[in-house]
Design an enzyme around this catalytic site. Sequence first.
Site, short mmCIF file in Angstrom:
data_model
loop_
_atom_site.label_atom_id
_atom_site.label_comp_id
_atom_site.label_asym_id
_atom_site.label_seq_id
_atom_site.Cartn_x
_atom_site.Cartn_y
_atom_site.Cartn_z
CG ASP A 169 -2.09 0.96 1.11
OD1 ASP A 169 -1.88 2.07 0.60
OD2 ASP A 169 -3.19 0.59 1.53
CG HIS A 200 -4.73 2.75 -1.19
ND1 HIS A 200 -4.93 2.59 0.17
CD2 HIS A 200 -5.67 3.63 -1.61
CE1 HIS A 200 -5.94 3.36 0.54
NE2 HIS A 200 -6.41 3.98 -0.52
#
Length: 231
Positions: A169, A200
């Site tokens: 992420d 993400h």
Amino acid sequence: MGSMVQITAKDGGTFEAYVARPRGGSGPALVLIQEIFGVNHLMRYQADCFAAKGFTVVVPDLFWRQEPGIMLTDQSEADWQRAFELFQGFDVDKGVDDIAQTVAYARGESSTGKVGAIGWCLGGRLAFLTAARTDIDASVSYYGVMLDEHLGEAGNISGKVLVHVAAKDDFVPPEAQAKIKDGLSGNPQVDLHIYEGCNHAFARPGGGNFVQDAALKADERTLAFLNETIA
């Protein structure tokens, strides 16, 4: 297609929420918590999909204090810029208060009297705080940002929580992920899953980071979790 309702805020005023109902008219209630793009077409699509699975779904407009009716996408630089402006100007505590009011509304619409929440990105952060600060029965956080800043509230969670973490992420660096894992690993209320190689928003349909296999696995876990906790 859903409809719009008005919900009264704790500190005065009203805000809109999109409501999608199942074919039978009612089901266990879900509150869907927006990303930084507002209650856009994707959020409404998600609500309609969960309604098709038998849930009564409520999606509150959490940016209403800044600008009601925000509907941005992740497809243009201008929308990204506006989304980050709204994110930076967002009052998290008042946002959780608005979610609490939405939960109260949703509980009155629930066929089981139970309510769950699902949030993505900013909504993933808010889903975690909703679990810690409200009487929600179950909460799901997809790649929630800044969770490491709220680990001190984990002991307040009374319902069940499912956390989906993207290992790569860009908005949750490795040190933050380590804190999240350490802070939640011993909590019996929390079930945490790591999605290796995913960035993400890996579960956002049509997004640049979408990973179908991981998204399907996360969504399967989410549906099973909801059927166990609020159905």
